[in-house]
Scaffold this motif. Sequence first.
Motif, PDB file in Angstrom:
ATOM      1  N   LYS A  14      36.173  41.847  28.814  1.00 48.30           N
ATOM      2  CA  LYS A  14      36.350  40.664  29.661  1.00 48.30           C
ATOM      3  C   LYS A  14      36.311  41.043  31.140  1.00 48.30           C
ATOM      4  CE  LYS A  14      38.976  37.927  26.356  1.00 48.30           C
ATOM      5  NZ  LYS A  14      40.248  37.258  26.072  1.00 48.30           N
ATOM      6  N   ALA A  15      36.915  42.168  31.475  1.00 44.61           N
ATOM      7  CA  ALA A  15      36.912  42.622  32.865  1.00 44.61           C
ATOM      8  C   ALA A  15      35.497  42.944  33.325  1.00 44.61           C
ATOM      9  CB  ALA A  15      37.816  43.836  33.021  1.00 44.61           C
ATOM     10  N   THR A  16      34.742  43.631  32.485  1.00 43.38           N
ATOM     11  CA  THR A  16      33.357  43.969  32.832  1.00 43.38           C
ATOM     12  C   THR A  16      32.515  42.716  33.002  1.00 43.38           C
ATOM     13  OG1 THR A  16      33.539  46.085  31.680  1.00 43.38           O
ATOM     14  CG2 THR A  16      31.322  45.265  32.082  1.00 43.38           C
ATOM     15  N   ALA A  17      32.699  41.740  32.120  1.00 40.50           N
ATOM     16  CA  ALA A  17      31.949  40.483  32.236  1.00 40.50           C
ATOM     17  C   ALA A  17      32.286  39.760  33.537  1.00 40.50           C
ATOM     18  CB  ALA A  17      32.246  39.588  31.035  1.00 40.50           C
ATOM     19  N   ALA A  18      33.563  39.741  33.910  1.00 39.73           N
ATOM     20  CA  ALA A  18      33.968  39.084  35.156  1.00 39.73           C
ATOM     21  C   ALA A  18      33.374  39.799  36.367  1.00 39.73           C
ATOM     22  CB  ALA A  18      35.489  39.045  35.257  1.00 39.73           C
ATOM     23  N   LEU A  19      33.367  41.121  36.331  1.00 39.47           N
ATOM     24  CA  LEU A  19      32.804  41.882  37.446  1.00 39.47           C
ATOM     25  C   LEU A  19      31.288  41.726  37.511  1.00 39.47           C
ATOM     26  CD1 LEU A  19      35.081  44.984  37.032  1.00 39.47           C
ATOM     27  CD2 LEU A  19      35.007  43.504  39.039  1.00 39.47           C
ATOM     28  N   ASN A  20      30.626  41.735  36.362  1.00 42.26           N
ATOM     29  CA  ASN A  20      29.174  41.520  36.342  1.00 42.26           C
ATOM     30  C   ASN A  20      28.814  40.151  36.904  1.00 42.26           C
ATOM     31  OD1 ASN A  20      28.634  44.027  35.222  1.00 42.26           O
ATOM     32  ND2 ASN A  20      28.598  43.274  33.139  1.00 42.26           N
ATOM     33  N   ALA A  21      29.633  39.147  36.620  1.00 45.70           N
ATOM     34  CA  ALA A  21      29.394  37.794  37.133  1.00 45.70           C
ATOM     35  C   ALA A  21      29.494  37.754  38.658  1.00 45.70           C
ATOM     36  CB  ALA A  21      30.384  36.813  36.515  1.00 45.70           C
ATOM     37  N   GLN A  22      30.209  38.706  39.236  1.00 44.72           N
ATOM     38  CA  GLN A  22      30.334  38.774  40.693  1.00 44.72           C
ATOM     39  C   GLN A  22      29.327  39.739  41.314  1.00 44.72           C
ATOM     40  OE1 GLN A  22      34.243  39.128  42.292  1.00 44.72           O
ATOM     41  NE2 GLN A  22      35.090  37.628  40.896  1.00 44.72           N
ATOM     42  N   GLY A  23      28.390  40.212  40.511  1.00 42.88           N
ATOM     43  CA  GLY A  23      27.334  41.069  41.034  1.00 42.88           C
ATOM     44  C   GLY A  23      27.656  42.550  41.035  1.00 42.88           C
ATOM     45  N   ILE A  24      28.725  42.937  40.369  1.00 40.76           N
ATOM     46  CA  ILE A  24      29.097  44.352  40.290  1.00 40.76           C
ATOM     47  C   ILE A  24      28.438  44.950  39.052  1.00 40.76           C
ATOM     48  CG2 ILE A  24      31.011  45.998  40.213  1.00 40.76           C
ATOM     49  CD1 ILE A  24      31.033  44.189  42.685  1.00 40.76           C
ATOM     50  N   SER A  25      27.749  46.072  39.220  1.00 43.12           N
ATOM     51  CA  SER A  25      27.100  46.738  38.085  1.00 43.12           C
ATOM     52  C   SER A  25      27.696  48.131  37.909  1.00 43.12           C
ATOM     53  CB  SER A  25      25.589  46.827  38.320  1.00 43.12           C
ATOM     54  OG  SER A  25      25.317  47.577  39.487  1.00 43.12           O
ATOM     55  N   ASP A  26      27.266  48.819  36.869  1.00 38.75           N
ATOM     56  CA  ASP A  26      27.764  50.164  36.554  1.00 38.75           C
ATOM     57  C   ASP A  26      29.292  50.202  36.561  1.00 38.75           C
ATOM     58  OD1 ASP A  26      25.114  51.082  36.448  1.00 38.75           O
ATOM     59  OD2 ASP A  26      25.113  51.457  38.609  1.00 38.75           O
ATOM     60  N   VAL A  27      29.895  49.239  35.892  1.00 42.49           N
ATOM     61  CA  VAL A  27      31.351  49.073  35.914  1.00 42.49           C
ATOM     62  C   VAL A  27      32.031  50.108  35.027  1.00 42.49           C
ATOM     63  CG1 VAL A  27      33.239  47.505  35.332  1.00 42.49           C
ATOM     64  CG2 VAL A  27      31.157  46.612  36.384  1.00 42.49           C
ATOM     65  N   THR A  28      33.082  50.707  35.559  1.00 44.82           N
ATOM     66  CA  THR A  28      33.959  51.591  34.804  1.00 44.82           C
ATOM     67  C   THR A  28      35.375  51.059  34.945  1.00 44.82           C
ATOM     68  OG1 THR A  28      32.559  53.502  35.293  1.00 44.82           O
ATOM     69  CG2 THR A  28      34.802  53.956  34.547  1.00 44.82           C
ATOM     70  N   ILE A  29      35.984  50.721  33.822  1.00 44.79           N
ATOM     71  CA  ILE A  29      37.365  50.245  33.830  1.00 44.79           C
ATOM     72  C   ILE A  29      38.267  51.457  33.644  1.00 44.79           C
ATOM     73  CG2 ILE A  29      39.059  48.736  32.732  1.00 44.79           C
ATOM     74  CD1 ILE A  29      36.734  47.254  34.099  1.00 44.79           C
ATOM     75  N   GLY A  30      39.218  51.602  34.546  1.00 43.63           N
ATOM     76  CA  GLY A  30      40.102  52.759  34.518  1.00 43.63           C
ATOM     77  C   GLY A  30      41.436  52.471  33.861  1.00 43.63           C
ATOM     78  N   ASP A  31      42.410  53.235  34.275  1.00 48.31           N
ATOM     79  CA  ASP A  31      43.756  53.146  33.720  1.00 48.31           C
ATOM     80  C   ASP A  31      44.491  51.913  34.223  1.00 48.31           C
ATOM     81  OD1 ASP A  31      43.431  55.536  32.360  1.00 48.31           O
ATOM     82  OD2 ASP A  31      44.155  56.728  34.055  1.00 48.31           O
ATOM     83  N   HIS A  32      45.671  51.737  33.673  1.00 44.19           N
ATOM     84  CA  HIS A  32      46.560  50.655  34.096  1.00 44.19           C
ATOM     85  C   HIS A  32      46.869  50.807  35.581  1.00 44.19           C
ATOM     86  CE1 HIS A  32      49.821  47.744  33.909  1.00 44.19           C
ATOM     87  NE2 HIS A  32      50.573  48.616  34.553  1.00 44.19           N
ATOM     88  N   ALA A  33      46.802  49.706  36.306  1.00 44.31           N
ATOM     89  CA  ALA A  33      47.141  49.705  37.732  1.00 44.31           C
ATOM     90  C   ALA A  33      48.562  49.172  37.892  1.00 44.31           C
ATOM     91  CB  ALA A  33      46.161  48.830  38.501  1.00 44.31           C
ATOM     92  N   PHE A  34      49.401  49.930  38.555  1.00 44.87           N
ATOM     93  CA  PHE A  34      50.786  49.518  38.731  1.00 44.87           C
ATOM     94  C   PHE A  34      50.967  48.591  39.926  1.00 44.87           C
ATOM     95  CE2 PHE A  34      51.087  53.360  36.205  1.00 44.87           C
ATOM     96  CZ  PHE A  34      51.938  52.940  35.208  1.00 44.87           C
ATOM     97  N   PHE A  35      50.031  48.628  40.860  1.00 44.03           N
ATOM     98  CA  PHE A  35      50.117  47.793  42.051  1.00 44.03           C
ATOM     99  C   PHE A  35      48.789  47.075  42.246  1.00 44.03           C
ATOM    100  CE2 PHE A  35      52.843  51.505  42.751  1.00 44.03           C
ATOM    101  CZ  PHE A  35      54.064  50.864  42.889  1.00 44.03           C
ATOM    102  N   GLY A  36      48.805  45.997  43.003  1.00 45.05           N
ATOM    103  CA  GLY A  36      47.565  45.321  43.340  1.00 45.05           C
ATOM    104  C   GLY A  36      47.425  43.930  42.761  1.00 45.05           C
TER     105      GLY A  36
END
Length: 87
Positions: A27-49
């Motif tokens: 789902k995260a990759t699809a959302a990022l692709n919809a915003q024009g982001i390619s070559d997406v790598t989803i990393g670890d849990h983010a504690f802030f942001g």
Amino acid sequence: MKRNFVFVATAIATCAILVGCGVDPQKATAALNAQGISDVTIGDHAFFGCGESDSRASEFRGTGANGKPVTGVVCSAWLKGITVRYD
């Protein structure tokens, strides 16, 4: 008494699992692709942001539409879509 302990322990474990999880990578990759982001790598849990109402957060890296590297955090919560926050 023992029944109450089991209930409380199960509730705490469930909350810990839900809070500790990152965003669904597909789902995260699809959302990022919809915003024009390619070559997406989803990393670890983010504690802030992310906002207080977000229960899941993951870091990401990708390539923007202009060809430059992009980083940030994807956030979500139960019954909520994906929010993208850029660094």
